[in-house]
Structure formats: structure tokens, C-alpha cells
Write a protein that holds these residues in place. Sequence first.
Motif, PDB file in Angstrom:
ATOM      1  N   THR A  34     -32.531  28.944  30.212  1.00  0.00           N
ATOM      2  CA  THR A  34     -33.613  29.703  29.583  1.00  0.00           C
ATOM      3  C   THR A  34     -33.240  30.139  28.169  1.00  0.00           C
ATOM      4  O   THR A  34     -34.080  30.112  27.252  1.00  0.00           O
ATOM      5  CB  THR A  34     -33.955  30.922  30.451  1.00  0.00           C
ATOM      6  N   LYS A  35     -31.986  30.524  27.976  1.00  0.00           N
ATOM      7  CA  LYS A  35     -31.571  31.017  26.664  1.00  0.00           C
ATOM      8  C   LYS A  35     -31.448  29.903  25.629  1.00  0.00           C
ATOM      9  O   LYS A  35     -31.534  30.169  24.416  1.00  0.00           O
ATOM     10  CB  LYS A  35     -30.234  31.753  26.789  1.00  0.00           C
ATOM     11  N   HIS A  36     -31.259  28.673  26.058  1.00  0.00           N
ATOM     12  CA  HIS A  36     -31.058  27.583  25.110  1.00  0.00           C
ATOM     13  C   HIS A  36     -32.116  26.490  25.225  1.00  0.00           C
ATOM     14  O   HIS A  36     -31.971  25.435  24.605  1.00  0.00           O
ATOM     15  CB  HIS A  36     -29.667  26.968  25.304  1.00  0.00           C
ATOM     16  N   GLY A  37     -33.156  26.713  26.013  1.00  0.00           N
ATOM     17  CA  GLY A  37     -34.274  25.780  26.053  1.00  0.00           C
ATOM     18  C   GLY A  37     -34.039  24.511  26.832  1.00  0.00           C
ATOM     19  O   GLY A  37     -34.676  23.489  26.533  1.00  0.00           O
ATOM     20  N   PHE A  38     -33.160  24.520  27.827  1.00  0.00           N
ATOM     21  CA  PHE A  38     -32.941  23.342  28.661  1.00  0.00           C
ATOM     22  C   PHE A  38     -33.764  23.452  29.937  1.00  0.00           C
ATOM     23  O   PHE A  38     -34.166  24.552  30.351  1.00  0.00           O
ATOM     24  CB  PHE A  38     -31.456  23.195  29.028  1.00  0.00           C
ATOM     25  N   ASP A  39     -34.001  22.300  30.571  1.00  0.00           N
ATOM     26  CA  ASP A  39     -34.724  22.259  31.840  1.00  0.00           C
ATOM     27  C   ASP A  39     -33.703  22.326  32.982  1.00  0.00           C
ATOM     28  O   ASP A  39     -32.847  21.442  33.117  1.00  0.00           O
ATOM     29  CB  ASP A  39     -35.544  20.977  31.950  1.00  0.00           C
ATOM     30  N   SER A  40     -33.778  23.373  33.786  1.00  0.00           N
ATOM     31  CA  SER A  40     -32.789  23.552  34.854  1.00  0.00           C
ATOM     32  C   SER A  40     -32.910  22.496  35.944  1.00  0.00           C
ATOM     33  O   SER A  40     -31.934  22.221  36.651  1.00  0.00           O
ATOM     34  CB  SER A  40     -32.932  24.948  35.467  1.00  0.00           C
ATOM     35  N   GLU A  41     -34.104  21.899  36.112  1.00  0.00           N
ATOM     36  CA  GLU A  41     -34.276  20.894  37.158  1.00  0.00           C
ATOM     37  C   GLU A  41     -33.597  19.574  36.809  1.00  0.00           C
ATOM     38  O   GLU A  41     -33.397  18.731  37.678  1.00  0.00           O
ATOM     39  CB  GLU A  41     -35.775  20.631  37.396  1.00  0.00           C
ATOM     40  N   GLU A  42     -33.241  19.391  35.536  1.00  0.00           N
ATOM     41  CA  GLU A  42     -32.632  18.136  35.106  1.00  0.00           C
ATOM     42  C   GLU A  42     -31.152  18.288  34.779  1.00  0.00           C
ATOM     43  O   GLU A  42     -30.547  17.379  34.203  1.00  0.00           O
ATOM     44  CB  GLU A  42     -33.363  17.584  33.876  1.00  0.00           C
ATOM     45  N   HIS A  43     -30.558  19.433  35.126  1.00  0.00           N
ATOM     46  CA  HIS A  43     -29.145  19.663  34.826  1.00  0.00           C
ATOM     47  C   HIS A  43     -28.440  20.186  36.078  1.00  0.00           C
ATOM     48  O   HIS A  43     -29.071  20.705  37.008  1.00  0.00           O
ATOM     49  CB  HIS A  43     -28.974  20.661  33.669  1.00  0.00           C
ATOM     50  N   CYS A  44     -27.133  20.044  36.084  1.00  0.00           N
ATOM     51  CA  CYS A  44     -26.297  20.534  37.182  1.00  0.00           C
ATOM     52  C   CYS A  44     -25.063  21.197  36.601  1.00  0.00           C
ATOM     53  O   CYS A  44     -24.794  21.099  35.387  1.00  0.00           O
ATOM     54  CB  CYS A  44     -25.903  19.386  38.116  1.00  0.00           C
ATOM     55  N   LEU A  45     -24.310  21.888  37.450  1.00  0.00           N
ATOM     56  CA  LEU A  45     -23.084  22.554  37.045  1.00  0.00           C
ATOM     57  C   LEU A  45     -21.892  21.858  37.683  1.00  0.00           C
ATOM     58  O   LEU A  45     -21.957  21.443  38.849  1.00  0.00           O
ATOM     59  CB  LEU A  45     -23.110  24.035  37.458  1.00  0.00           C
ATOM     60  N   LYS A  46     -20.811  21.746  36.907  1.00  0.00           N
ATOM     61  CA  LYS A  46     -19.580  21.138  37.407  1.00  0.00           C
ATOM     62  C   LYS A  46     -18.411  22.065  37.123  1.00  0.00           C
ATOM     63  O   LYS A  46     -18.366  22.746  36.094  1.00  0.00           O
ATOM     64  CB  LYS A  46     -19.337  19.773  36.747  1.00  0.00           C
ATOM     65  N   PRO A  73     -26.439  16.741  32.404  1.00  0.00           N
ATOM     66  CA  PRO A  73     -27.703  16.206  32.936  1.00  0.00           C
ATOM     67  C   PRO A  73     -27.473  15.500  34.273  1.00  0.00           C
ATOM     68  O   PRO A  73     -26.454  14.856  34.492  1.00  0.00           O
ATOM     69  CB  PRO A  73     -28.166  15.220  31.848  1.00  0.00           C
ATOM     70  N   THR A  74     -28.413  15.649  35.181  1.00  0.00           N
ATOM     71  CA  THR A  74     -28.334  14.988  36.480  1.00  0.00           C
ATOM     72  C   THR A  74     -28.886  13.567  36.378  1.00  0.00           C
ATOM     73  O   THR A  74     -29.705  13.253  35.503  1.00  0.00           O
ATOM     74  CB  THR A  74     -29.137  15.775  37.530  1.00  0.00           C
ATOM     75  N   LYS A  75     -28.433  12.722  37.292  1.00  0.00           N
ATOM     76  CA  LYS A  75     -28.921  11.346  37.312  1.00  0.00           C
ATOM     77  C   LYS A  75     -30.353  11.269  37.820  1.00  0.00           C
ATOM     78  O   LYS A  75     -31.089  10.360  37.462  1.00  0.00           O
ATOM     79  CB  LYS A  75     -28.006  10.494  38.195  1.00  0.00           C
ATOM     80  N   LYS A  76     -30.735  12.225  38.652  1.00  0.00           N
ATOM     81  CA  LYS A  76     -32.081  12.226  39.222  1.00  0.00           C
ATOM     82  C   LYS A  76     -32.607  13.646  39.227  1.00  0.00           C
ATOM     83  O   LYS A  76     -31.916  14.581  39.625  1.00  0.00           O
ATOM     84  CB  LYS A  76     -32.049  11.659  40.658  1.00  0.00           C
TER      85      LYS A  76
END
Length: 473
Positions: A34-46, A73-76
Motif C-alpha cells: 500500500t505504501k509503495h503502490g504494489f499489488d499484494s495479490e501479485e507478490h509474495c514474501l521470501k 512477484p509471484t508466478k501466478k
Amino acid sequence: MEKRVTILLPNGRRQNVSVTANMTLLEILETACTKHGFDSEEHCLKFHNKDVCLTQQFRFSGLPNNCVLEMEPTKKRRIVSNVVVCIQLSDGSREQGEFAPNDTVWQVVQKLCGSKVSTFESPIIIYMRSEVIGQQNMEQTTLKSLGILEGRAMMRLIDKKPEELKTQANVYKPPEVQAKPKGDDEQPSTSRSAASGAGGGGFALTSNLIKSLKRSAPEVNADAENDKEMPSEKDEQPEAPKYDWGSGSGYSLHNAATTPMQMDNDADDSPGSAPPVVNVIGPRQAVLFSLDATQKQYDELPDSFFDLTVNDLKMVLRDLKRTSAGDEDAPLLTAKLRELERQKAMLSKLNQYKECVLRIQFPDRFVLQGMFKPHETLAKVKDFVREFLVHPSEEFNLFTIPPKKVLPTDETLLELNCVPNAVLHFAFLKDDLNTENHRFVLEKFVDQLTSEEGAHYAVQKYRCTRATVSASS
């Protein structure tokens, strides 16, 4: 102490996020996105190049404080799917339904328990260790914020004041301490004091304890010689159960060394204790019994039975030494060597056991028992079970618990670790047929029930008969 994590964003920037113990990793990801304008549904944490489960709470994730998580970014893209939520009330009843992760907890409570929650003064939902108190907090809390994104979830609904939750943890009521005679206070209690050092049902082996064991070894040997000459009642041990049936696969039978001659002698020498009645209802020595009809009574053991003696401590010390020596001397095995060891174990079982005993437990607590060959597949077992069903045309699964594992039909019983015996659970693919009040086995077989002891006796008698035939041939 304030906890926080650092998120390494794809654009090279770092974002510090303050976290709490009950905060899910998905909320941490959404805060950074939210703070940097990314889509959370298309990213993951490692963490250390390994994906972390976003549905876990921070306290259960195993992540240290001030750790660095990489956002990639996630593959799917993650697709939002409905989840099955079950609410358990204080009386033990359960209500379940299907909801979207964006639904609030209050919507779930209203749909499943609307009539009952209206009478609550202070409704509280408990999920994992998260507590959602009051209607206002439930309306602001979604299933997604609790980490419920897919699958199933179980919640508890109680009516309690928030201040009373602090005393909820003590659910165990210790038994009342019986008053001891005055003479017992003067007796030494060396073993009891040794057992009270560790707590939690165990004891601690310290250096002082080992030294005392070595000093008292001659005295123990002398006492052992006297005990051989004059047997006492203390040496009598409770008889071990003949069988050890578990809820999973691969549980072995005790007293496997019993010979047919011993069984025949026991049946002849004790005319007062006749063998139990066994009603064979089909092929493979099939018998049917009910778990509800079994009434087991356990004798209460005195407190002195749990007192640790010097001999008990010596045996525990001996076992610990053997275990530690085996772990230190064990060589490192490659994948091929591990596979070779597994095949050797399977061959050993195949040579030792010519038949295996399977018990299929139905949801209405009826149990069907049958004898099978280790090389037979699970498809043979399903064909055997289908002969006794009220609905033989319906598809069903056989699985083991815990955790629930549906067994494949093309593998053999030896590969499924069902040798020498196992307990499998039954379930129709249609959920409406799996209710407890539904009849699974045909009524004509229910009228020919065998007791659980009779089922044990049938297995032992069959194996002893087979051993006699193989010995004579």
C-alpha cells in the motif's frame, strides 16, 4: 519491546513495518504494498530465498525480530476462493458454512448462529490465539485479516466478559489431595524427590543423581538377589494389552510369540473363561463390532506405583546411553542408501508377516475387520468393504489420521505401511452420506455383531492356525 520487520521491495527500497504477535504475514505484505503502490495479490514474501506462508500469524511463523523479508512477484496471481468456516458453540454443537475471505466475522456469526448470538451479552470469537471481542470489532475484522484465505477454519463462539478471558487458560482441575496418615510423613521419599525435579511427568538426570546410582549399585544387586529368593507382591506388573491398535497405519501386535499350543492350553485349562463368540459375516474372516458397545474399565493405580526407584533410574540411564551412542555412531546415508534401507525393511516385514489385519472404521463407530495379503492393493480392500455397504454403488475413500491422508488405490498394503495391521477410516465422496445417524453397513450384518475382544481373539486364532499349517507343511 516493539517488533518490526524490514521488507526489501522489488525496486530496491526498504520498508520497515511494525508488527504484533497476532498480525498475519499477509497484512505485513499489504502494508508494504500500500505504501509503495504494489499489488499484494501479485507478490509474495521470501525469507532466505524460501517462500513464507502468508496465512500464518507472526508469532507462529518462526521469523525473528528485525528480520529482512524479500518481496518478489509471484508466478501466478493469487485467486480469491471461498472458505469453509465452522463455529463451535459452548455446548459442543457446530455450525458451518461457505464464505468469501472478504466477509467479516460478524457476517459469519450472524449467518451461522444468528439466533443464539442475539442472547449473548458479550460475544467473543476465538481463532487460533486471536480474540475478536464484541460486535463492533467483529464488524471490522474480516476473515482475510485473520489469515483465512483458503481451505477450512474452525472458530469458537463464547459468551464471556473480556476480563474473564485472562483466567480461561487454567482448564485443568487437579485432583483433591487425600490426607496422608501421620506415619507416612516420617518415611523417606528419595524416589519422589528425584522425580519432582523436572516436572511435566518426567525427571532430570543430573551428575549427582548418576553418582548416587553408582554408589547404590552394590546395594541394589544385593536386594535383587534377595528378591529372587523371596518374591514379593511389588514385583507383580500389570498385564500388558495383547494388541496395540492405533488410528494410523503400521501399528504392530503385541504377544506375537504366542504359539498355537499355548492358545489351546489356555482354552482347555480355563473352562470358566470361555473364548468369546466370533460371528464371521463374510470372506477374509470378516467380523463387525461396535466401539460404542465396548466398555473398558481401568483400575486406579496407587500413588506408589508411579514412584521411581533406583532400578527404574538405572534402566532409563542405560537406554539414554544406548540412544546417544546409536546417534553418534550412525553414518550419514545418501538417498540411494535410504531407499535401500526402506526396501530391506519392507522385505523383512514381507518375510515375517504373511497376512495383515485391517480395520475399517465407519463414522457411526462400527468397525469392519478383515485379513489381507501384504502384496494386495488397496483396490482389493475397497472391493471387500463394498460387499457390506448399504450403498455399494457410491464412491468412497479410505484414509488414515492424523493427519488425514487419503490412500491411493493402486499401491499395495506393504507400500502403505499397513503391515502387520492398521486402522483405516471410511468416508463417502458425498458429504450428505457421512452423517453419524446414517446407516453404512447392511442391517443383516449389524444383527451379527462380534465383541471387540472377539475380534482380537479371531485375529490371534487365525494367525496361530496359519502358523500350524505352515509348520506341518
